[in-house]
Design an enzyme around this catalytic site. Structure first.
Site, mmCIF file in Angstrom:
data_model
loop_
_atom_site.group_PDB
_atom_site.id
_atom_site.type_symbol
_atom_site.label_atom_id
_atom_site.label_comp_id
_atom_site.label_asym_id
_atom_site.label_seq_id
_atom_site.Cartn_x
_atom_site.Cartn_y
_atom_site.Cartn_z
ATOM 1 N N LYS A 209 0.867 -1.183 0.000
ATOM 2 C CA LYS A 209 0.000 0.000 0.000
ATOM 3 C C LYS A 209 0.902 1.232 0.000
ATOM 4 C CE LYS A 209 -1.418 2.990 2.743
ATOM 5 N NZ LYS A 209 -1.553 4.178 1.869
ATOM 6 N N GLU B 142 10.733 0.768 9.905
ATOM 7 C CA GLU B 142 11.739 1.806 9.656
ATOM 8 C C GLU B 142 11.036 3.119 9.947
ATOM 9 O OE1 GLU B 142 13.589 4.565 8.613
ATOM 10 O OE2 GLU B 142 13.401 4.086 6.474
ATOM 11 N N CYS C 233 14.190 10.506 6.526
ATOM 12 C CA CYS C 233 14.304 10.089 7.931
ATOM 13 C C CYS C 233 15.749 10.162 8.413
ATOM 14 C CB CYS C 233 13.844 8.642 8.109
ATOM 15 S SG CYS C 233 12.232 8.337 7.461
ATOM 16 N N GLU D 132 11.704 15.700 14.908
ATOM 17 C CA GLU D 132 12.069 15.604 13.498
ATOM 18 C C GLU D 132 11.448 16.786 12.736
ATOM 19 O OE1 GLU D 132 10.470 11.987 11.806
ATOM 20 O OE2 GLU D 132 12.276 11.699 10.587
HETATM 21 C C1 SIN Z 1 14.324 7.517 4.386
HETATM 22 O O1 SIN Z 1 14.562 8.662 4.638
HETATM 23 O O2 SIN Z 1 13.319 6.972 4.827
HETATM 24 C C2 SIN Z 1 15.216 6.663 3.531
HETATM 25 C C3 SIN Z 1 16.385 7.357 3.000
HETATM 26 C C4 SIN Z 1 17.430 6.427 2.448
HETATM 27 O O3 SIN Z 1 17.187 5.254 2.133
HETATM 28 O O4 SIN Z 1 18.547 6.897 2.314
#
Ligand code: SIN
Length: 467
Positions: free
Chosen positions: A161, A236, A270, A370
């Site tokens: 999804k 993640e 992230c 964040e």
């Molecule tokens: C992410 O920010 O979720 C992934 C970035 C990456 O794979 O470098």
């Protein structure tokens, strides 16, 4: 494959607010049907020999590369990232497929010496079953293949999804997988809201594993909801990366790597540097050079080849950035550049100019949460111990960066930073062949590398007696 029903999802270009395409939202029944089909297909796909699965994955990668320009354009239109970054992401996405096409051939078992002459012990590895994935809007191609490729390589079937903001890249990638010869029910997509489909995934008896990339609160909900059926999970989640510049660092190099880390995808990653910690003796030099470099970055529509920074994905993302910047300035941060915006709420586009803030401190929200935007907050430290304490003072533990040419400083920082991914003089450590993932509330499990296929495998131990 599904024919979708119910109301539509309207995909808009975040650079202009224009409608790119309407996508049918799948009904509850359709999602459940997809899961049932994926479950049924598992008994076929998992029995196809690993060399054939590997060949099909290589076909998929090749076909994606043949369609690279089209996919990159779709990605820029729905996500807003500069075309050059979208082209890079297509390569990044296929690098996962290439890596796991190889790993499919290396799913080894082992024999264990038995404690009796009449026994033999064999350990074998088996695909876990149907995998349900929820993927984010910030890397619509690579986060999908980072999950799909190891799942398919292991012999699992896969339903994804994608984020409602960016379903088009996923749809294209799944279509190309089918064109490459991967059976239609071995890899499927479903479209709809995360909360509705996430619950259907976690409630389903057919799904054996949930894999998710996205925010920590949503990840926690998926973990909780997976408990009732004891599903495996890979998560993640969010990050709040510190980037530490030691006194001896090569400042020019550190600036160039900070730009790479912080401003990729307009800071909507992230792993990007979120808190920049600079030794007090070099902080002015670093801040001035970073500001100079940031002032060269061009903000605009990602389809324009000269653009470095595209739009923010939506109003919510933009509001969060503005609040953090205002909070920092109100509490005494010095604005070196930026804090400028090009916004049209009616049309629905939000551009944030890259911003550098100095003298930020722990009282400011930007140091606690964040940001997901092109804002570089700089603070200074006196001792390495102090830098480590600030860096680790977060619930997150995804990525951290440091810059030093002193091996003792580097070793100290490596050993004391509580993060799953560490870049030492490296602002871009992500790659298909390495284990990507976080500690603490940044997640569970790893994606990529040899570790990335493990979560899709079960271990079966056989004891043969009476020989
Ligand atoms: C992410 O920010 O979720 C992934 C970035 C990456 O794979 O470098």
């Amino acid at each position: 494959m599904l024919t979708a029903t119910s109301e539509n999802i309207i995909v808009k270009n975040p650079a202009t607010g224009e409608v790119v395409q309407e996508v049918r939202r799948h009904s509850k029944e359709e999602v459940n049907k997809a899961l049932e089909n994926g479950h049924k297909e598992f008994s076929r796909w998992s029995r196809i020999n690993a060399h054939e699965r590997s060949r099909l994955l290589r076909n998929w990668s090749n076909i994606i590369q043949e369609n690279k320009a089209e996919i990159a354009e779709i990605m820029t239109r729905e996500n807003g990232k500069p075309l050059k970054e979208s082209l890079g992401e297509v390569n990044y996405a296929t690098s996962y497929i290439d890596w796991y096409a190889e790993e499919a051939l290396r799913i080894y078992g082992r024999t264990i010496p038995a404690n009796s002459e009449s026994k033999r012990i064999i350990v074998s590895r088996h695909p876990i079953g149907l995998v349900a994935a929820v993927t984010p809007w910030n890397f619509p191609a690579a986060m999908m293949t980072r999950k799909a490729a190891p799942a398919l390589a292991a012999g699992c079937t896969f339903v994804v999804k994608p984020a409602v903001e960016t379903p088009l890249t996923t749809i294209k990638l799944v279509e190309l997988a089918h064109e490459a010869g991967i059976p239609e029910d071995a890899i499927q997509y479903v479209n709809g809201s995360g909360s509705v489909i996430g619950k259907l995934f976690t409630d389903s008896q057919y799904v054996r594993k949930i894999t998710f990339t996205g925010s920590t609160p949503v990840g926690k909900a998926l973990i909780k909801d997976s408990a009732d059926t004891v599903k495996h999970v890979t998560m993640e989640l969010g990050g709040h990366a510190p980037l530490i510049i030691a006194e001896d660092a090569d400042i020019d190099f550190a600036v160039s790597q900070t730009i790479l880390s912080k401003f990729r995808n307009a800071g909507q990653t992230c792993v990007c540097a979120n808190r920049i910690l600079v030794h007090e003796n070099v902080v002015d030099d670093f801040a001035n050079k970073l500001t100079e470099a940031v002032n060269q970055l061009k903000v605009g529509n990602g389809l324009d080849e000269s653009t470095d920074i595209g739009p923010i994905i939506n109003e919510k993302g933009y509001e969060k950035i503005v609040e953090q910047v205002n909070d920092a300035i109100n509490k005494g941060a010095e604005l070196l550049t930026g804090n400028q915006y090009e916004v049209n709420k009616e049309q629905g586009y939000y551009f944030v100019y890259p911003t550098v803030l100095k003298n930020v401190d722990e009282r400011m929200v930007i140091m606690q949460e964040e940001t997901f935007g092109p804002i570089a907050p700089i603070t200074s430290f006196k001792t390495l111990e102090e830098a480590v304490e600030i860096a680790n003072s977060t619930l997150y533990g995804l990525a951290a960066y440091f810059f030093t040419n002193d091996y003792k400083v580097g070793t100290y920082l490596h050993e004391n930073l509580d993060f799953g991914i560490i870049g030492w003089n490296d602002g871009a450590p992500s790659a298909a062949h390495v284990p990507f993932g976080g500690m603490k509330e940044s997640g569970l499990g790893r994606e990529g590398g040899i570790e990335g296929i493990e979560p899709y495998l079960e271990t079966k131990y056989l004891s043969i007696g009476n020989l």
